[in-house]
Scaffold this active site. Structure first.
Site, short mmCIF file in Angstrom:
data_model
loop_
_atom_site.label_atom_id
_atom_site.label_comp_id
_atom_site.label_asym_id
_atom_site.label_seq_id
_atom_site.Cartn_x
_atom_site.Cartn_y
_atom_site.Cartn_z
N LYS A 24 1.21 4.19 -2.92
CA LYS A 24 0.95 5.62 -2.66
C LYS A 24 2.18 6.47 -2.97
O LYS A 24 2.05 7.60 -3.46
CB LYS A 24 0.51 5.81 -1.21
CG LYS A 24 -0.86 5.20 -0.88
CD LYS A 24 -2.01 5.86 -1.64
CE LYS A 24 -2.32 7.23 -1.11
NZ LYS A 24 -3.52 7.83 -1.76
N TYR A 35 0.83 -1.20 0.00
CA TYR A 35 0.00 0.00 0.00
C TYR A 35 0.87 1.25 0.00
O TYR A 35 0.66 2.18 -0.79
CB TYR A 35 -0.93 0.00 1.22
CG TYR A 35 -1.67 1.29 1.44
CD1 TYR A 35 -2.64 1.72 0.55
CD2 TYR A 35 -1.38 2.09 2.56
CE1 TYR A 35 -3.31 2.93 0.77
CE2 TYR A 35 -2.04 3.28 2.78
CZ TYR A 35 -3.01 3.70 1.87
OH TYR A 35 -3.66 4.89 2.07
#
Length: 282
Positions: A125, A121
């Site tokens: 990002k 994740y």
């Protein structure tokens, strides 16, 4: 300003809709972030004067198994949006996360600190941040943490549900960060967008999280106190609560540059929590 928002049902998008009801909100059916070209087409079709990206692949554990998809949604799509905005010379605000850091140490993370995500994740990002910067347009990347609201899935709602069912819970106490109300994030995103529209030299990466910093266990205790629930909280280390994706232990954020540039102070998450529980009870 004609505002275009990517996101429709998420926590921040829901709060943006309250604050800017005349804005155009695009859900997955309108612009699927797994198809970055569709995001570009939407911007060109609506011809807004400002864009906020409040949509993302936020399932941290699921991202470990679906990193390619997470990278398209969190990385390639924001980059495509930013390039379209740069081409049209319109300001762009992108919501990012503390997960771009490795969570080491105890000092608050500054916007210019070296990123080193420890999971899929966070990597996805960071890819989005890099792509937004590379687009070369007027933008604000706003990193935030521990988002909560009366909408969607979040820690506050989980604690209220579990607290109504049990009289004791084991909660992690060695992860430290700033809970941040989605309503505060929405307000700040709008203010940042308005500001850079006339002061493009303020573009860049900023941090915005709630104060004071606390642990998940401390946050849980505050939730139970505010809700009037009698729940004993046993504080445990992260090692006693394994998850598919590693969590950063240090999510403290230095928000001083945001205050200096935009005059926006860190919000007191306890006030936001009070508002959220009041709304849920209503």
């Amino acid at each position: 300003m004609t505002l275009l928002v990517f996101g429709k049902t998420g926590q921040v998008a829901t709060e943006l809709a309250r604050l800017a009801p005349d804005a155009i909100f695009l859900g997955r059916d309108d612009a699927d972030l797994s198809n970055p070209a569709a995001c570009v087409a939407a911007i060109k079709r609506h011809a807004p004067t400002g864009v906020i990206n409040a949509a993302a692949f936020t399932a941290v554990d699921k991202a470990e198994d679906e990193e390619p998809l997470a990278t398209v949604i969190n990385g390639e799509a924001p980059g495509a949006m930013a390039r379209a905005c740069a081409e049209l010379d319109i300001p762009f605000v992108h919501i990012s996360t503390d997960y771009v850091f490795d969570g080491s140490g105890q000092d608050p993370w500054r916007p210019d600190d070296q990123t080193a995500p420890i999971g899929a994740y966070g990597r996805s990002k960071r890819a989005g941040e890099d792509a937004v910067r590379a687009a070369g347009g007027t933008h604000v990347i706003m990193r935030t943490s521990w988002v909560f609201s009366a909408h969607g899935g979040n820690f506050v709602k989980t604690m209220l549900r579990l607290g109504a069912e049990r009289d004791a819970l084991r909660i992690v106490s060695d992860q430290i960060g700033g809970p941040t109300g989605a309503a505060d994030i929405a307000t700040t995103a709008l203010r940042a967008l308005d500001t850079i529209a006339t002061k493009p030299d303020l573009y860049g990466t900023y941090h915005y999280s709630g104060a004071p910093d606390t642990s998940w266990a401390g946050f849980a205790k505050a939730i139970f106190d505010e809700a009037g629930l009698s729940v004993a909280v046993e504080e445990i280390p992260t090692t006693d609560y394994p998850t598919p994706a590693a969590r950063p232990l240090n999510s403290r954020m230095d928000c001083s540059s945001l205050e200096a540039a935009f005059g926006i102070e860190r919000p007191d998450w306890r006030a936001g929590l009070k508002d959220v529980i009041k709304e849920l009870n209503a």
